[in-house]
Design an enzyme around this catalytic site. Structure first.
Site, PDB file in Angstrom:
ATOM      1  N   THR A 101      27.292 -18.404  47.434  1.00  0.00           N
ATOM      2  CA  THR A 101      27.801 -19.570  46.713  1.00  0.00           C
ATOM      3  C   THR A 101      27.216 -20.876  47.250  1.00  0.00           C
ATOM      4  OG1 THR A 101      29.896 -18.378  46.432  1.00  0.00           O
ATOM      5  CG2 THR A 101      29.893 -20.741  45.956  1.00  0.00           C
TER       6      THR A 101
ATOM      7  N   ARG B 263      25.693 -10.073  45.162  1.00  0.00           N
ATOM      8  CA  ARG B 263      25.079  -9.675  46.430  1.00  0.00           C
ATOM      9  C   ARG B 263      25.495  -8.248  46.762  1.00  0.00           C
ATOM     10  NH1 ARG B 263      26.232 -12.935  52.158  1.00  0.00           N
ATOM     11  NH2 ARG B 263      24.416 -12.166  53.323  1.00  0.00           N
TER      12      ARG B 263
ATOM     13  N   HIS C 175      34.911 -19.078  41.289  1.00  0.00           N
ATOM     14  CA  HIS C 175      35.000 -17.668  41.668  1.00  0.00           C
ATOM     15  C   HIS C 175      35.767 -16.867  40.610  1.00  0.00           C
ATOM     16  CE1 HIS C 175      33.211 -18.397  45.508  1.00  0.00           C
ATOM     17  NE2 HIS C 175      34.234 -19.014  46.034  1.00  0.00           N
TER      18      HIS C 175
END
Length: 338
Positions: A91, A174, A152
């Site tokens: 992020t 990720r 998020h």
């Protein structure tokens, strides 16, 4: 090229104390609702609640109260750009790159304006939707476009206007094993003072069951991946590993998607490389050695290693195999690789 309104620096306009008070009000407003949801223990004996398939904490800036408030009150603009990630999926880096790309002409050759990324944390430069609902005055005080936000929030739970307006969304995921390890270290930095060190086994157990803030991990990633297949012109799906492996080309691709492509002269003059260097782990971690971000945590909490594959130093072969199997099952038929 239109430049977004700068983030505020005046306490009277953007006061963390006011936000904290507003957060308390939201917790009281929604408590009777979310306490009826299914719940599980997270870390340090904290409860998380299951809301429409995703786990959320009851307290904090990224929590059920701020999510519910965002769904009810946040209003998108058609030209908004949203950066979506699961926590600990890159992020900070994605915020820095996007902010630097969109604002690159504003700070170029201007000795009177220090680049914010040389003096501030990326989280203080580009606001989260979840934080925005706590502010008495919006981050963007006029209608300049595009507005840049991060979040998020899983795709199915985004405020309806972001979908209805067809806003551009950049999503970065990720490798789940590296997300777990980054989360393990991050959470320990936050709770150690009060609860002592969490073990890797504790974090692994919850993560593998999908019990993690804004998770399950696999459902969060899958929601944006499938949306990107359905809307490829407005949702860009990236992986942290590919960004690390081929940063310059991915930065150029990101700039094109954002609507701020690099000109030939910019490429010939090394502007792409300048942005990559400005947003590098080495530079950002040096800038953020001291101080706190405006909503509390120490700046250096967001910078540990930034490496690919560091999970091999922490996970047992059994843990790794379990996560590999879950990922294989959850992502079956999807072209997602790390």
């Amino acid at each position: 090229m239109s430049i977004p309104t700068p983030f505020h620096t005046e306490p009277s306009l953007d006061d963390p104390k006011v936000e904290k008070a507003n957060l308390t009000l939201l917790q009281d407003k929604y408590k009777d609702r979310y306490t009826t949801f299914s719940k599980e223990k997270l870390y340090a004996n904290e409860d998380v609640y299951l809301y429409q398939g995703f786990w959320y904490r009851s307290k904090g800036l990224v929590s059920l109260p701020t999510l519910l408030a965002a769904q009810e009150t946040f209003q998108a603009n058609p030209n908004d750009i949203y950066l979506a990630t699961l926590p600990k999926s890159g992020t900070t880096w994605l915020k820095a790159l996007t902010f630097a790309i969109v604002n690159r002409t504003k700070y170029k050759n201007n000795s009177l304006l220090a680049h914010p990324l040389l003096i501030s944390n990326p989280h203080d430069c580009l606001p989260h939707i979840e934080n925005e609902v706590l502010r008495t005055r919006p981050t963007y005080v006029d209608l300049s476009s595009p507005r840049l936000f991060a979040t998020h929030i899983p795709y199915p739970l985004l405020p309806r206007s972001t979908i209805d307006y067809g806003c551009r969304i950049v999503y970065m995921c990720r490798n789940p094993k590296d997300v777990l390890i980054s989360l393990f270290h991050f959470v320990n930095k936050l709770v150690e003072k009060y609860y002592g060190q969490l073990t890797i086994e504790e974090v692994f157990e919850r993560f593998s069951k999908g019990i993690t803030p804004c998770g399950p991990y696999w459902d969060h990633v899958k929601s944006y991946y499938e949306a990107s297949l359905e809307h490829p012109t407005r949702i860009l799906f990236l992986t942290y590993e590919n960004m690390m492996n081929n940063t310059e080309n991915n930065v150029k691709h990101l700039a094109e998607f954002l609507g701020y492509p690099f000109t030939k002269d910019e490429q010939d003059n090394g502007v792409v490389q300048e942005i990559v260097k400005l947003c590098s782990f080495e530079n950002l971690s040096e800038v953020n050695k001291h101080g706190n971000v405006r909503d509390g945590p120490e700046k250096n909490t967001f910078f540990r290693k930034g490496k690919v594959g560091d999970s091999s130093n922490y996970l047992t072969s059994e843990m790794s195999a379990i996560l590999d199997q879950i990922t294989k099952e959850k992502f079956h038929g999807l072209n997602i690789s790390f």
